[in-house]
Design an enzyme around this catalytic site. Structure first.
Site, PDB file in Angstrom:
ATOM      1  N   CYS A  40      41.441  11.655  39.845  1.00 35.06           N
ATOM      2  CA  CYS A  40      42.401  12.620  39.303  1.00 35.06           C
ATOM      3  C   CYS A  40      43.487  12.917  40.345  1.00 35.06           C
ATOM      4  CB  CYS A  40      41.692  13.908  38.896  1.00 35.06           C
ATOM      5  SG  CYS A  40      42.840  15.091  38.193  1.00 35.06           S
ATOM      6  N   GLY A  63      40.189   6.451  26.785  1.00 33.72           N
ATOM      7  CA  GLY A  63      40.512   7.872  26.795  1.00 33.72           C
ATOM      8  C   GLY A  63      41.395   8.287  25.644  1.00 33.72           C
ATOM      9  N   ASN A 101      39.072   0.764  32.820  1.00 34.46           N
ATOM     10  CA  ASN A 101      39.667   1.845  32.029  1.00 34.46           C
ATOM     11  C   ASN A 101      41.188   1.779  32.147  1.00 34.46           C
ATOM     12  OD1 ASN A 101      40.525   5.150  32.792  1.00 34.46           O
ATOM     13  ND2 ASN A 101      39.984   4.556  30.725  1.00 34.46           N
ATOM     14  N   GLY A 102      41.840   2.159  31.040  1.00 34.85           N
ATOM     15  CA  GLY A 102      43.301   2.281  31.082  1.00 34.85           C
ATOM     16  C   GLY A 102      44.003   1.441  30.031  1.00 34.85           C
ATOM     17  N   GLY A 103      44.621   2.133  29.070  1.00 39.20           N
ATOM     18  CA  GLY A 103      45.512   1.457  28.128  1.00 39.20           C
ATOM     19  C   GLY A 103      44.849   0.595  27.077  1.00 39.20           C
ATOM     20  N   MET A 127      39.851  16.455  30.329  1.00 37.12           N
ATOM     21  CA  MET A 127      39.888  17.928  30.326  1.00 37.12           C
ATOM     22  C   MET A 127      40.701  18.405  29.137  1.00 37.12           C
ATOM     23  SD  MET A 127      40.243  18.798  34.327  1.00 37.12           S
ATOM     24  CE  MET A 127      39.963  20.541  34.188  1.00 37.12           C
TER      25      MET A 127
HETATM   26  C1  FMN Z   1      44.161  15.072  28.402  1.00 38.40           C
HETATM   27  C2  FMN Z   1      43.501  14.218  29.445  1.00 38.40           C
HETATM   28  C3  FMN Z   1      42.612  14.792  30.326  1.00 38.40           C
HETATM   29  C4  FMN Z   1      41.971  14.000  31.296  1.00 38.40           C
HETATM   30  N1  FMN Z   1      41.019  14.558  32.089  1.00 38.40           N
HETATM   31  C5  FMN Z   1      40.296  13.767  32.931  1.00 38.40           C
HETATM   32  C6  FMN Z   1      39.172  14.274  33.633  1.00 38.40           C
HETATM   33  O1  FMN Z   1      38.759  15.431  33.477  1.00 38.40           O
HETATM   34  N2  FMN Z   1      38.522  13.419  34.492  1.00 38.40           N
HETATM   35  C7  FMN Z   1      38.921  12.108  34.673  1.00 38.40           C
HETATM   36  O2  FMN Z   1      38.294  11.373  35.447  1.00 38.40           O
HETATM   37  N3  FMN Z   1      39.964  11.620  33.994  1.00 38.40           N
HETATM   38  C8  FMN Z   1      40.636  12.404  33.122  1.00 38.40           C
HETATM   39  N4  FMN Z   1      41.645  11.860  32.371  1.00 38.40           N
HETATM   40  C9  FMN Z   1      41.967  10.430  32.534  1.00 38.40           C
HETATM   41  C10 FMN Z   1      41.131   9.603  31.541  1.00 38.40           C
HETATM   42  O3  FMN Z   1      39.755   9.738  31.800  1.00 38.40           O
HETATM   43  C11 FMN Z   1      41.517   8.114  31.623  1.00 38.40           C
HETATM   44  O4  FMN Z   1      41.209   7.647  32.910  1.00 38.40           O
HETATM   45  C12 FMN Z   1      42.996   7.873  31.355  1.00 38.40           C
HETATM   46  O5  FMN Z   1      43.442   8.603  30.223  1.00 38.40           O
HETATM   47  C13 FMN Z   1      43.280   6.375  31.137  1.00 38.40           C
HETATM   48  O6  FMN Z   1      42.571   5.885  30.031  1.00 38.40           O
HETATM   49  P1  FMN Z   1      43.326   5.637  28.600  1.00 38.40           P
HETATM   50  O7  FMN Z   1      44.522   4.803  28.877  1.00 38.40           O
HETATM   51  O8  FMN Z   1      42.308   4.954  27.745  1.00 38.40           O
HETATM   52  O9  FMN Z   1      43.709   6.993  28.105  1.00 38.40           O
HETATM   53  C14 FMN Z   1      42.281  12.619  31.400  1.00 38.40           C
HETATM   54  C15 FMN Z   1      43.183  12.066  30.510  1.00 38.40           C
HETATM   55  C16 FMN Z   1      43.788  12.839  29.518  1.00 38.40           C
HETATM   56  C17 FMN Z   1      44.734  12.193  28.542  1.00 38.40           C
END
Ligand code: FMN
Length: 341
Positions: free
Chosen positions: A97, A230, A208-210, A16
């Site tokens: 979420c 993400g 997913n994650g990190g 988002m």
């Molecule tokens: C700014 C921001 C907004 C996010 N909005 C959503 C969202 O709308 N829906 C969702 O499932 N996850 C959302 N996430 C979580 C990401 O989809 C992801 O699961 C999370 O950042 C972990 O992945 P990463 O470590 O690669 O960032 C959001 C993350 C960030 C940083």
């Protein structure tokens, strides 16, 4: 059940405030293959809100997945129907979420606490749309967790017809914890995701994650079907310029940033004329295109501070000039095996 036709080995997470249609367009200029997700859209805002504003996207963005939030069956079904009508490739249900607002609304992570009910939701959604239905969730929450809990939830989702599970490999802390903290504090545990894939070998399980490097992506892909990224995409979208070659084995030459910029500005000008979109919204995705490159800050300033002083056309022109000047500063390290076309 709808067939999964899209190669989903690497995707950009729903975020988002980040993955709006302009950001996705930029990402698609950078990589032809990574799968893109919308921001989470609450089903109710689709049912009662401005559908065109919420769902419109450029055909070039495809494949693009619509992520829905909510827990009301009728609203979710209507929202999924709308997603199909507007041409999205998949519908994804947010079960991860943990924001306090989402907890109060009993959707997102709270759907993990009621696997049977969430399974029913998936069954109803399957009747409402012929698109593939997928679920994004966490390992569990601070209230309910453990591998048995995770695997039971996954099993219910798969039995109900979810065709892909994307697992953010950490728990969600409930209570008054900010979403940002909830992405940083609970430790990552990839082993549970690998184990899920081992226990459900026929299922499509994504991690997913990190994840921050191509080496890590390749490593995870030994154990799961796909990797979702993400924050790295939000901070440094150009990281993905090698994805088509390195992950999807396409013999393509990655584009330079200034080539991407030129194409994006053409799109932005068109959007501006067509829809009178806010210039700030249109230029926002570009602010991070030069992440880590000399003069990046100057470029960002030009794209954000001149907005009040110059016309949008003038700003686009100045940015293109600046990008050409930065050309010599731009060092693009092609992967040694990239075959140039
Ligand atoms: C700014 C921001 C907004 C996010 N909005 C959503 C969202 O709308 N829906 C969702 O499932 N996850 C959302 N996430 C979580 C990401 O989809 C992801 O699961 C999370 O950042 C972990 O992945 P990463 O470590 O690669 O960032 C959001 C993350 C960030 C940083």
């Amino acid at each position: 059940m709808a067939k999964l036709t899209v190669d989903h080995r690497l995707s950009i997470a729903p975020m988002m405030g980040i993955t709006d249609r302009h950001f996705r367009y930029l990402m698609r200029l950078i990589s032809k293959k990574v799968v893109l997700y919308s921001e989470m859209i609450h089903a109710r805002s689709l049912v009662y809100g401005n559908v065109e504003k919420l769902l419109r996207f450029h055909p070039l963005e495809k494949p693009v997945v619509l992520q829905l939030g909510g827990d009301e069956v009728d609203e979710l079904c209507r929202a999924a129907e709308l997603g199909e009508k507007w041409g999205y490739d998949e519908i994804n249900l947010n079960c991860g979420c943990p924001s306090p607002r989402v907890q109060a609304g009993c959707f997102g992570i709270m759907l993990m606490h009621t696997p049977k009910k969430t399974g029913q939701l998936i069954r109803q959604l399957r009747k409402a749309t012929s698109l593939p239905l997928t679920v994004k969730h966490r390992l569990g929450s601070s209230e309910r967790h453990g591998y048995e809990f995770l695997s039971n939830f996954a099993e219910e989702m798969l039995k109900a017809g979810a065709q892909r599970l994307i697992v953010h490999a950490r728990l969600a802390f409930l209570g008054n914890v900010s979403p940002k903290k909830n992405r940083e504090v609970p430790p990552l545990d990839y082993e549970q995701v690998y184990r899920l894939k081992e226990d459900f070998p026929e299922a499509n399980i994504h991690l997913n994650g990190g994840v921050k490097t191509y080496e890590e992506i390749s490593f995870h892909l030994r154990y799961v079907d796909g990797v979702m990224i993400g924050r790295l995409a939000a901070q440094n979208p150009y990281f993905f310029h090698e994805a088509d070659f390195r992950i999807f084995s396409m013999p393509v030459k990655p584009k330079l940033r200034r080539e991407i910029l030129r194409e994006y500005l053409r799109y932005a000008l068109h959007e501006y004329e067509l829809t009178n979109e806010n210039p700030r919204t249109l230029l926002k995705p570009l602010l991070v295109l030069w992440h880590g490159v000399p003069h990046a800050r100057l470029f960002r300033r030009m794209a954000s501070e001149n907005i009040k002083r110059a016309s949008f056309q003038e700003i686009c022109h100045a940015l293109e000039q600046k990008a050409n000047d930065m050309e010599s500063a731009e060092e693009i390290s092609l992967h040694p095996n990239v075959r140039l076309q």
